[in-house]
Design a protein around this motif. Structure first.
Motif, PDB file in Angstrom:
ATOM      1  N   ILE A   1       0.878  -1.176   0.000  1.00  0.00           N
ATOM      2  CA  ILE A   1       0.000   0.000   0.000  1.00  0.00           C
ATOM      3  C   ILE A   1       0.909   1.218   0.000  1.00  0.00           C
ATOM      4  CG2 ILE A   1      -1.835   1.238   1.215  1.00  0.00           C
ATOM      5  CD1 ILE A   1      -2.582  -1.407   2.569  1.00  0.00           C
ATOM      6  N   ASP A   2       0.989   1.897  -1.156  1.00  0.00           N
ATOM      7  CA  ASP A   2       1.978   2.971  -1.272  1.00  0.00           C
ATOM      8  C   ASP A   2       1.394   4.368  -1.176  1.00  0.00           C
ATOM      9  OD1 ASP A   2       0.657   2.822  -3.648  1.00  0.00           O
ATOM     10  OD2 ASP A   2       2.433   2.464  -4.899  1.00  0.00           O
ATOM     11  N   TYR A   3       0.068   4.498  -1.062  1.00  0.00           N
ATOM     12  CA  TYR A   3      -0.503   5.815  -0.783  1.00  0.00           C
ATOM     13  C   TYR A   3      -1.785   5.664   0.021  1.00  0.00           C
ATOM     14  CZ  TYR A   3      -3.615   5.109  -4.860  1.00  0.00           C
ATOM     15  OH  TYR A   3      -4.541   4.621  -5.746  1.00  0.00           O
ATOM     16  N   GLY A   4      -2.235   6.767   0.608  1.00  0.00           N
ATOM     17  CA  GLY A   4      -3.311   6.708   1.587  1.00  0.00           C
ATOM     18  C   GLY A   4      -4.692   6.827   0.974  1.00  0.00           C
ATOM     19  N   ILE A   5      -5.683   6.420   1.752  1.00  0.00           N
ATOM     20  CA  ILE A   5      -7.059   6.441   1.293  1.00  0.00           C
ATOM     21  C   ILE A   5      -7.577   7.861   1.112  1.00  0.00           C
ATOM     22  CG2 ILE A   5      -7.854   6.206   3.681  1.00  0.00           C
ATOM     23  CD1 ILE A   5      -9.683   5.186   0.443  1.00  0.00           C
ATOM     24  N   VAL A   6      -7.081   8.801   1.901  1.00  0.00           N
ATOM     25  CA  VAL A   6      -7.581  10.175   1.792  1.00  0.00           C
ATOM     26  C   VAL A   6      -7.249  10.755   0.421  1.00  0.00           C
ATOM     27  CG1 VAL A   6      -7.429  12.512   2.714  1.00  0.00           C
ATOM     28  CG2 VAL A   6      -7.498  10.568   4.285  1.00  0.00           C
ATOM     29  N   ASP A   7      -6.003  10.570  -0.038  1.00  0.00           N
ATOM     30  CA  ASP A   7      -5.631  11.042  -1.373  1.00  0.00           C
ATOM     31  C   ASP A   7      -6.426  10.314  -2.450  1.00  0.00           C
ATOM     32  OD1 ASP A   7      -3.905  12.944  -0.530  1.00  0.00           O
ATOM     33  OD2 ASP A   7      -2.073  11.979  -1.256  1.00  0.00           O
ATOM     34  N   HIS A   8      -6.585   9.017  -2.275  1.00  0.00           N
ATOM     35  CA  HIS A   8      -7.344   8.225  -3.257  1.00  0.00           C
ATOM     36  C   HIS A   8      -8.779   8.737  -3.367  1.00  0.00           C
ATOM     37  CE1 HIS A   8      -8.678   4.605  -5.424  1.00  0.00           C
ATOM     38  NE2 HIS A   8      -9.731   4.622  -4.628  1.00  0.00           N
TER      39      HIS A   8
ATOM     40  N   ASN B   1      -9.956  11.736  -2.487  1.00  0.00           N
ATOM     41  CA  ASN B   1      -9.973  13.090  -3.055  1.00  0.00           C
ATOM     42  C   ASN B   1      -9.806  13.065  -4.568  1.00  0.00           C
ATOM     43  OD1 ASN B   1     -10.399  14.563  -0.686  1.00  0.00           O
ATOM     44  ND2 ASN B   1      -8.221  14.582  -0.184  1.00  0.00           N
ATOM     45  N   ASN B   2      -8.943  12.167  -5.069  1.00  0.00           N
ATOM     46  CA  ASN B   2      -8.754  12.058  -6.512  1.00  0.00           C
ATOM     47  C   ASN B   2     -10.023  11.588  -7.206  1.00  0.00           C
ATOM     48  OD1 ASN B   2      -6.094  12.860  -6.202  1.00  0.00           O
ATOM     49  ND2 ASN B   2      -5.282  10.763  -6.160  1.00  0.00           N
ATOM     50  N   GLU B   3     -10.710  10.617  -6.599  1.00  0.00           N
ATOM     51  CA  GLU B   3     -11.982  10.142  -7.153  1.00  0.00           C
ATOM     52  C   GLU B   3     -13.007  11.270  -7.181  1.00  0.00           C
ATOM     53  OE1 GLU B   3     -13.233   7.144  -8.178  1.00  0.00           O
ATOM     54  OE2 GLU B   3     -11.571   5.763  -7.797  1.00  0.00           O
ATOM     55  N   ALA B   4     -13.082  12.014  -6.087  1.00  0.00           N
ATOM     56  CA  ALA B   4     -14.061  13.103  -6.005  1.00  0.00           C
ATOM     57  C   ALA B   4     -13.744  14.207  -7.009  1.00  0.00           C
ATOM     58  CB  ALA B   4     -14.104  13.661  -4.582  1.00  0.00           C
ATOM     59  N   ASP B   5     -12.461  14.537  -7.145  1.00  0.00           N
ATOM     60  CA  ASP B   5     -12.072  15.584  -8.089  1.00  0.00           C
ATOM     61  C   ASP B   5     -12.444  15.207  -9.516  1.00  0.00           C
ATOM     62  OD1 ASP B   5     -11.087  17.176  -6.088  1.00  0.00           O
ATOM     63  OD2 ASP B   5      -8.995  16.556  -6.345  1.00  0.00           O
ATOM     64  N   GLY B   6     -12.339  13.922  -9.841  1.00  0.00           N
ATOM     65  CA  GLY B   6     -12.672  13.471 -11.182  1.00  0.00           C
ATOM     66  C   GLY B   6     -14.153  13.545 -11.499  1.00  0.00           C
ATOM     67  N   LEU B   7     -14.987  13.703 -10.464  1.00  0.00           N
ATOM     68  CA  LEU B   7     -16.441  13.763 -10.665  1.00  0.00           C
ATOM     69  C   LEU B   7     -16.996  15.168 -10.483  1.00  0.00           C
ATOM     70  CD1 LEU B   7     -17.387  10.507  -8.703  1.00  0.00           C
ATOM     71  CD2 LEU B   7     -17.611  10.842 -11.165  1.00  0.00           C
ATOM     72  N   LYS B   8     -16.113  16.163 -10.326  1.00  0.00           N
ATOM     73  CA  LYS B   8     -16.593  17.519 -10.057  1.00  0.00           C
ATOM     74  C   LYS B   8     -17.506  18.051 -11.165  1.00  0.00           C
ATOM     75  CE  LYS B   8     -14.968  18.586  -6.032  1.00  0.00           C
ATOM     76  NZ  LYS B   8     -13.757  19.340  -5.767  1.00  0.00           N
ATOM     77  N   GLY B   9     -17.315  17.584 -12.411  1.00  0.00           N
ATOM     78  CA  GLY B   9     -18.168  18.051 -13.498  1.00  0.00           C
ATOM     79  C   GLY B   9     -19.496  17.331 -13.587  1.00  0.00           C
ATOM     80  N   ASP B  10     -19.667  16.268 -12.808  1.00  0.00           N
ATOM     81  CA  ASP B  10     -20.910  15.480 -12.812  1.00  0.00           C
ATOM     82  C   ASP B  10     -21.473  15.493 -11.399  1.00  0.00           C
ATOM     83  OD1 ASP B  10     -22.949  13.648 -13.024  1.00  0.00           O
ATOM     84  OD2 ASP B  10     -21.659  11.923 -13.448  1.00  0.00           O
TER      85      ASP B  10
ATOM     86  N   LEU C   1     -21.078  12.736  -8.504  1.00  0.00           N
ATOM     87  CA  LEU C   1     -20.309  13.056  -7.305  1.00  0.00           C
ATOM     88  C   LEU C   1     -21.127  12.778  -6.050  1.00  0.00           C
ATOM     89  CD1 LEU C   1     -17.779  14.239  -5.971  1.00  0.00           C
ATOM     90  CD2 LEU C   1     -18.793  16.511  -6.252  1.00  0.00           C
ATOM     91  N   ASN C   2     -22.389  13.172  -6.062  1.00  0.00           N
ATOM     92  CA  ASN C   2     -23.234  12.950  -4.886  1.00  0.00           C
ATOM     93  C   ASN C   2     -23.461  11.465  -4.630  1.00  0.00           C
ATOM     94  OD1 ASN C   2     -23.394  15.670  -4.464  1.00  0.00           O
ATOM     95  ND2 ASN C   2     -25.412  15.914  -5.382  1.00  0.00           N
ATOM     96  N   GLU C   3     -23.595  10.692  -5.707  1.00  0.00           N
ATOM     97  CA  GLU C   3     -23.743   9.246  -5.545  1.00  0.00           C
ATOM     98  C   GLU C   3     -22.464   8.650  -4.956  1.00  0.00           C
ATOM     99  OE1 GLU C   3     -25.362   5.473  -5.547  1.00  0.00           O
ATOM    100  OE2 GLU C   3     -26.355   7.410  -5.841  1.00  0.00           O
ATOM    101  N   PHE C   4     -21.318   9.129  -5.404  1.00  0.00           N
ATOM    102  CA  PHE C   4     -20.040   8.677  -4.845  1.00  0.00           C
ATOM    103  C   PHE C   4     -19.951   9.020  -3.365  1.00  0.00           C
ATOM    104  CE2 PHE C   4     -15.580   9.830  -3.815  1.00  0.00           C
ATOM    105  CZ  PHE C   4     -15.000   8.579  -3.952  1.00  0.00           C
ATOM    106  N   TYR C   5     -20.363  10.229  -3.002  1.00  0.00           N
ATOM    107  CA  TYR C   5     -20.362  10.631  -1.600  1.00  0.00           C
ATOM    108  C   TYR C   5     -21.265   9.724  -0.764  1.00  0.00           C
ATOM    109  CZ  TYR C   5     -17.890  15.089  -2.365  1.00  0.00           C
ATOM    110  OH  TYR C   5     -16.951  16.034  -2.647  1.00  0.00           O
TER     111      TYR C   5
END
Length: 738
Positions: free
Chosen positions: A405-412, A414-423, A427-431
């Motif tokens: 495990i080379d990076y943390g869940i918080v960054d992961h 945030n990256n997922e959420a950032d990729g859904l900012k236009g939808d 994004l709300n479903e992901f949340y």
């Protein structure tokens, strides 16, 4: 902007000398300890640490002198002796040679003890306690991937659940979870665990549909039961793998030396007569039946016409005899969008707050709410010791499967959420599926909103990150020494009706100007209030709109934060007069005027009778001589005009655009009231009466920007009819040219 969350904390509500004294005599009884206000889950008579999980204080067992240590210094399933593995049921044991049985009595006794009292083991050099239910899940339950992994999040889940079982005031848990957190398997394992040690009991399963409940029964409950060791497994009645009901008739028994030496016969044991079944989803499922445990899976996804609130009112009665609670509910779910069942689940979850109890010591629902943020329990980011990997590790960290495990869940995340900012809906479903806060879990669909949801949700996330408690104070206003129409003071009170984020300096407090016997606000240039009032104290069924009040500052040279929503009041006191007095005290304390709807005029007449007509603003869209007689008398603004409705919505839209969410360079808005922000996110201009907070906050914005609505005086200039005659000057006489 969301900070790392502390799911639990160690507290010290009891003196160590008291704990030590009672431990010596083993006086700590399993259950709720009223004297010390903790729930004891220890069954040894001794307690050690007291932990607090979501407001519930829980006394854990004291650490034993000897703690189990595996070869790998972490949780490992204890190996099941192969000889015992050949025995499938109690009849195989009976035919087992007597001389061979003797060596297994201690092993079997120890397993029953762990099942009852829990288990201590060393985990990465730390002594760790798990409850008996958790031990049965890890050691003896079969799930879709084989043996479950140990996870710290699940350890805390089972500790909280054990406290729910121990507390006689509690009907069970309402667990707000993230997707694939293991709740279905954990609740299935607990169902089998409890059913196999209970007599004359019934265990029920409900889900978002009958098909889902059946699948949980056949794919989870039955396999777990089938794979139990023979000494825990009662004899089933009927099919080996039933489809609708699992019936235990002949019980498992603790095989002890006493039984073998006294030649106690197994045939003399009474049958369990215990069953596990499932029901089709409906408001009246299990109505009138007595249950020892009800598993409510996917309860946040009940869609119309099914209603989880209605069903809980019914099934709650299945868990009690009179006032005595005889059964528990294990409820868990992610949440659907609010209009697809999520709203009812949200109400049930909020009604289960352990910090809000009635005089019987129970929450409004009877359940205890638990939320575990997704970063605690997300597959792929749990290390080999069951601990969540929040941040990017600075050393090699491996998961249970040996993967790095080379990076943390918080960054992961945030990256997922950032990729859904236009939808926004995506994004709300992901949340909702993977929430880091309760606000995320109850995000609604964006399709009906007329406001900028991106900015609203940015602000909500920011508020969750800074912790609203640090920015907002809850309390009430009161007259100094109880003398009305004197000075007002604010005092903090956790159960207060007001939430404030700014208190004016002393020279601005209680600033009133008196003109001709009428009181006027002295800080009109600093800010203003907006109010959505109500006139009737009581309503049928105790329901009705709440009174709502908001305060907002302007941009001024005074010592006040500009454009700051500083006060939120959303409540319905027992009488309308209490609400009116609350509003009046707010106006006096801040010395600011009020813009209120005048279609419900009792509040405005109340202010006028008390001499505060000068605090009630006139509608800003009309000059004085155009006001009606009533409007001149009490002030206020009507809500019936389409122009006013549009202007009101536009005012909120303007404020959100300029002062809410991320404003650049890491700067965020300073409205810290998430209840108002959520009300904005759901606002429907065609159903305005449902949104009390939106109405009052919008009026406050209009009041602070009244110059935008002032009608311009139009001057009508009459046309001058000036006819200039022209003449013909030929000859000796001029003649007019026509």
């Amino acid at each position: 902007m969301i900070s790392e969350q502390t799911l639990y904390k160690i507290v010290e509500p009891i003196k160590k000398t008291t704990i030590s004294r009672l431990n010596k005599s083993k006086k700590w009884e399993y259950g709720y300890n009223k004297e010390h206000d903790i729930v004891v889950i220890s069954k040894t008579g001794k307690i050690g640490q007291v932990v607090e999980i979501q407001g519930l204080r829980i006394g854990l067992p004291s650490e034993p002198k000897s703690v189990y240590l595996s070869d790998k210094r972490k949780w490992q399933r204890l190996e099941y002796p192969k000889e015992l593995g050949k025995l499938k049921n109690i009849f195989d044991w009976r035919s087992y040679p007597e001389e061979s049985k003797e060596q297994w009595y201690d092993y079997i006794d120890e397993e029953f003890k762990r099942r009852d009292e829990g288990f201590w083991f060393m985990n990465n050099n730390e002594s760790t306690y798990i409850t008996g239910s958790h031990y049965m899940y890890l050691q003896w339950s079969k799930i879709d991937v084989g043996a479950p992994d140990f996870r710290e999040a699940n350890r805390l889940f089972f500790i909280f659940w054990e406290a729910c079982k121990a507390d006689k005031r509690c009907y069970g848990m309402c667990y707000l979870k993230n997707r694939r957190s293991g709740f279905s398997f954990m609740s299935s394992a607990e169902t089998v665990n409890l059913a196999t040690i209970s007599s004359d009991s019934r265990y029920g399963i409900l889900s978002k549909s009958g098909g889902d409940a059946k699948k949980m029964f056949t794919d989870k409950v039955v396999p777990i039961s089938v794979n139990y060791p023979f000494f825990f497994k009662p004899i089933q009645d009927g099919m080996d793998r039933p489809k609708s009901e699992l019936a235990y008739r002949v019980p498992a028994s603790k095989f002890t030396r006493r039984k073998i030496t006294t030649n106690e016969k197994q045939e003399e044991l009474v049958g369990l007569d215990t069953t596990i079944d499932w029901k089709n989803t409906g408001d009246n499922s299990y109505d009138g039946e007595k249950l020892s445990l009800l598993v409510h899976d996917e309860s946040g996804k009940w869609e119309r016409p099914d209603n989880i609130l209605n069903n809980w009112r019914v099934t709650k009665t299945c868990l009690r005899l009179g006032a005595r609670i005889v059964g528990k509910c294990m409820m868990g779910s992610t949440s659907n969008a609010l209009d697809k069942g999520g709203d009812n689940f949200k109400k049930l979850y909020n009604d289960s707050d352990v910090n809000s109890r009635n005089r019987n010591g129970q929450t409004k629902s009877g359940l205890y709410s638990l939320f575990i943020p997704m970063e605690w329990n997300y597959e792929g980011f749990i290390d080999e010791y069951g601990q969540p990997v929040f941040d990017n590790p600075d050393h090699d960290v491996y998961g249970p499967d040996g993967e790095l495990i080379d990076y943390g869940i918080v960054d992961h995340w945030n990256n997922e959420a950032d990729g859904l900012k236009g939808d926004q809906d995506g994004l709300n479903e992901f949340y909702r599926q993977f929430p880091r806060t309760e606000e995320h879990a109850f995000r609604d669909e964006a399709k009906n909103s007329i406001f900028n949801l991106v900015k609203i949700y940015e602000q909500i996330d920011y508020n969750e990150g800074i912790g609203n408690d640090s920015a907002v104070t809850t309390g009430n206003f009161q007259w100094l020494n109880g003398v009305k129409d004197s000075s007002v003071i604010f005092y903090p009170n956790a159960k207060g009706r007001f939430k404030i984020s700014w208190v004016p300096p002393s020279h601005l407090q209680n600033k009133i100007i008196v003109k001709n016997g009428v009181k006027y606000p002295g800080n009109e240039h600093v800010g203003a209030f907006g109010c959505d009032s109500y006139d009737i104290s009581g309503t049928v069924g105790g329901k009705g709109s709440k009174g709502s009040l908001h305060g907002l500052t302007k941009f001024s040279m005074e010592d006040a934060p500009p454009n700051h929503m500083f006060l939120e009041y959303i409540a319905r006191p027992q009488t309308a007069d209490i609400f009116f007095e609350d509003v009046l005290m707010s106006l006096v304390f801040y010395g600011m005027p009020l813009l209120a709807e005048n279609n419900k005029p009792r509040l405005l007449y109340y202010l006028k009778r008390r001499g505060y007509r000068g605090f009630s603003m006139n509608r800003p869209d009309k000059v004085w001589n155009k006001l009606s007689v009533t409007e001149k008398e009490i002030g206020g603004i009507p809500n019936s005009s389409e122009d006013i409705k549009q202007a009101h919505a536009a005012a909120i839209e303007m404020y959100i655009q300029e002062h809410v969410g991320h404003k650049g360079d890491g700067v965020y808005g300073n409205i810290y009231f998430n209840e108002t922000l959520n009300d904005w996110s759901r606002f429907d201009i065609n159903k305005r009466t449902k949104f009390d907070a939106t109405i009052s906050s919008g009026l406050a914005i209009m009041a602070c920007n009244r110059h935008l609505y002032t009608p311009s005086a139009t001057r009508i200039k009459p046309k001058l009819n000036i006819n200039v005659s022209t003449y013909d000057n030929k000859g000796y006489t001029s003649t007019i040219i026509k």
